[in-house]
Design an enzyme around this catalytic site. Structure first.
Site, PDB file in Angstrom:
ATOM      1  N   ASP A   8      59.808 -26.036  -5.165  1.00 13.59           N
ATOM      2  CA  ASP A   8      58.444 -26.490  -4.934  1.00 13.59           C
ATOM      3  C   ASP A   8      57.622 -25.999  -6.134  1.00 13.59           C
ATOM      4  O   ASP A   8      58.111 -25.174  -6.917  1.00 13.59           O
ATOM      5  CB  ASP A   8      57.963 -25.861  -3.612  1.00 13.59           C
ATOM      6  N   LEU A   9      56.405 -26.490  -6.306  1.00 11.88           N
ATOM      7  CA  LEU A   9      55.614 -26.075  -7.474  1.00 11.88           C
ATOM      8  C   LEU A   9      54.576 -25.013  -7.108  1.00 11.88           C
ATOM      9  O   LEU A   9      54.733 -23.835  -7.430  1.00 11.88           O
ATOM     10  CB  LEU A   9      54.936 -27.301  -8.106  1.00 11.88           C
ATOM     11  N   ASP A  10      53.533 -25.447  -6.394  1.00 12.12           N
ATOM     12  CA  ASP A  10      52.433 -24.535  -6.065  1.00 12.12           C
ATOM     13  C   ASP A  10      52.917 -23.445  -5.110  1.00 12.12           C
ATOM     14  O   ASP A  10      53.444 -23.743  -4.040  1.00 12.12           O
ATOM     15  CB  ASP A  10      51.284 -25.333  -5.435  1.00 12.12           C
ATOM     16  N   SER A 113      57.707 -31.505  -5.167  1.00 14.32           N
ATOM     17  CA  SER A 113      56.332 -31.052  -4.910  1.00 14.32           C
ATOM     18  C   SER A 113      55.475 -32.170  -4.336  1.00 14.32           C
ATOM     19  O   SER A 113      55.730 -33.346  -4.585  1.00 14.32           O
ATOM     20  CB  SER A 113      55.729 -30.577  -6.243  1.00 14.32           C
ATOM     21  N   LYS A 144      55.809 -33.844   3.197  1.00 18.14           N
ATOM     22  CA  LYS A 144      56.483 -32.764   3.915  1.00 18.14           C
ATOM     23  C   LYS A 144      55.708 -32.533   5.216  1.00 18.14           C
ATOM     24  O   LYS A 144      54.489 -32.621   5.179  1.00 18.14           O
ATOM     25  CB  LYS A 144      56.468 -31.464   3.097  1.00 18.14           C
ATOM     26  N   GLU A 168      60.680 -22.704  -1.269  1.00 20.77           N
ATOM     27  CA  GLU A 168      59.419 -23.229  -0.722  1.00 20.77           C
ATOM     28  C   GLU A 168      58.489 -22.116  -0.257  1.00 20.77           C
ATOM     29  O   GLU A 168      58.948 -21.109   0.262  1.00 20.77           O
ATOM     30  CB  GLU A 168      59.715 -24.102   0.509  1.00 20.77           C
ATOM     31  N   ASP A 169      57.176 -22.341  -0.409  1.00 23.20           N
ATOM     32  CA  ASP A 169      56.202 -21.347   0.079  1.00 23.20           C
ATOM     33  C   ASP A 169      55.405 -21.857   1.279  1.00 23.20           C
ATOM     34  O   ASP A 169      54.599 -21.112   1.823  1.00 23.20           O
ATOM     35  CB  ASP A 169      55.202 -20.966  -1.020  1.00 23.20           C
TER      36      ASP A 169
HETATM   37  P1  B16 Z   1      47.553 -32.777  -6.106  1.00 20.33           P
HETATM   38  P2  B16 Z   1      53.169 -28.141  -3.775  1.00 20.33           P
HETATM   39  C1  B16 Z   1      50.695 -29.001  -3.258  1.00 20.33           C
HETATM   40  O1  B16 Z   1      51.628 -28.479  -4.137  1.00 20.33           O
HETATM   41  C2  B16 Z   1      49.579 -27.988  -3.022  1.00 20.33           C
HETATM   42  O2  B16 Z   1      50.093 -26.837  -2.374  1.00 20.33           O
HETATM   43  C3  B16 Z   1      48.515 -28.607  -2.160  1.00 20.33           C
HETATM   44  O3  B16 Z   1      47.461 -27.709  -1.921  1.00 20.33           O
HETATM   45  C4  B16 Z   1      47.989 -29.858  -2.856  1.00 20.33           C
HETATM   46  O4  B16 Z   1      47.004 -30.496  -2.061  1.00 20.33           O
HETATM   47  C5  B16 Z   1      49.160 -30.824  -3.109  1.00 20.33           C
HETATM   48  O5  B16 Z   1      50.130 -30.162  -3.897  1.00 20.33           O
HETATM   49  C6  B16 Z   1      48.715 -32.089  -3.822  1.00 20.33           C
HETATM   50  O6  B16 Z   1      48.295 -31.744  -5.113  1.00 20.33           O
HETATM   51  O7  B16 Z   1      46.125 -32.885  -5.666  1.00 20.33           O
HETATM   52  O8  B16 Z   1      47.730 -32.124  -7.470  1.00 20.33           O
HETATM   53  O9  B16 Z   1      48.275 -34.092  -6.017  1.00 20.33           O
HETATM   54  O10 B16 Z   1      53.133 -26.827  -3.073  1.00 20.33           O
HETATM   55  O11 B16 Z   1      53.753 -29.257  -2.930  1.00 20.33           O
HETATM   56  O12 B16 Z   1      53.805 -28.049  -5.132  1.00 20.33           O
HETATM   57 MG    MG Z   2      53.939 -24.991  -2.354  1.00 22.13          MG
END
Ligand code: B16
Ligand code: MG
Length: 217
Positions: A8-10, A113, A144, A168-169
């Site tokens: 996963d990224l964030d 992600s 997800k 994953e977080d």
């Molecule tokens: P964007 P992940 C997610 O990243 C974030 O945790 C979430 O807060 C965000 O809304 C989502 O990506 C969409 O991001 O606005 O850049 O398309 O944890 O799935 O890597």
């Molecule tokens: Mg994440």
């Protein structure tokens, strides 16, 4: 058959949640209500569209389709201003060590992600070259905890789903990995990510021996 590793990224590779928070908070304040860091926890791993829906529920605000669309754009424009300044110093501890080990052992690596900004973020922090496949918010139709993002990542890596390991977080991400019949590794609070097969606070707790064990089994 080789194993495949999906990150996963964030919250796993970088902490972009703090930038998402600042951009959502600005929008909330403009709309006349507060948005707290605790509320931002609800947004982790959640799509941008769903985040705005939740934000409007928090502020008890209605929106026309036109307003909704323009607020989505406004939030992302603000978010991208923070992303613009990201560099390698924002990579979470020991992530490069694990990526390097996997690369040296020819283990295919994918990103899975929800973010539609995943590719530019990996580029900014200098990790893009490690990834054999990138599946993000631009490629999937179901968010997800649906396993679509991880199943597509496995397919792009040419690896069976049950030979994949996911870091994953977010609770929804762990559920998605489990639904895809992959090994789920929760990064963060083990009480929150209790559905994961393995739990670590962060990558500094993960040894190379543990990774070796995963890719050999
Ligand atoms: P964007 P992940 C997610 O990243 C974030 O945790 C979430 O807060 C965000 O809304 C989502 O990506 C969409 O991001 O606005 O850049 O398309 O944890 O799935 O890597
Ligand atoms: Mg994440």
């Amino acid at each position: 058959m080789t194993k495949g590793i999906i990150f996963d990224l964030d919250g796993v590779i970088v902490d972009t949640a703090k930038y998402h928070y600042l951009a959502w908070k600005k929008l909330a304040n403009e709309l006349g209500f507060e948005f707290t860091k605790a509320q931002n926890e609800l947004f982790k791993g959640v799509s941008r569209k769903r985040c705005l829906e939740i934000l409007l529920e928090i502020g008890n605000r209605e929106a026309t389709q036109e307003e909704f669309d323009s607020w989505m754009i406004e939030k992302n424009v603000d978010y991208l201003k923070y992303i613009e300044n990201m560099d390698a110093s924002e990579i979470l501890p020991d992530v490069p060590k694990i990526l390097e080990f996997l690369k040296q052992n020819n283990i295919p690596i994918a990103l899975g992600s929800a973010s539609k900004n995943a590719q530019p973020i990996l580029e900014k922090v200098g990790l893009l070259h490690y990834f054999d496949a990138i599946v993000d918010g631009n490629n999937v139709t179901k968010a997800k905890p649906d396993p679509e993002v991880f199943l597509l990542a496995a397919k792009q890596l040419g690896v069976n789903a049950d030979d994949c390991i996911v870091f994953e977080d977010a609770v929804a991400g762990v559920e998605a990995a489990n639904a895809a019949k992959m090994i789920s590794i929760g990064i963060g609070d083990k009480d929150i990510l209790s559905e994961a097969q393995f739990n670590f606070r962060d990558f500094t707790e993960i040894s190379i021996e543990f990774i070796e064990g995963l890719i050999k089994n």
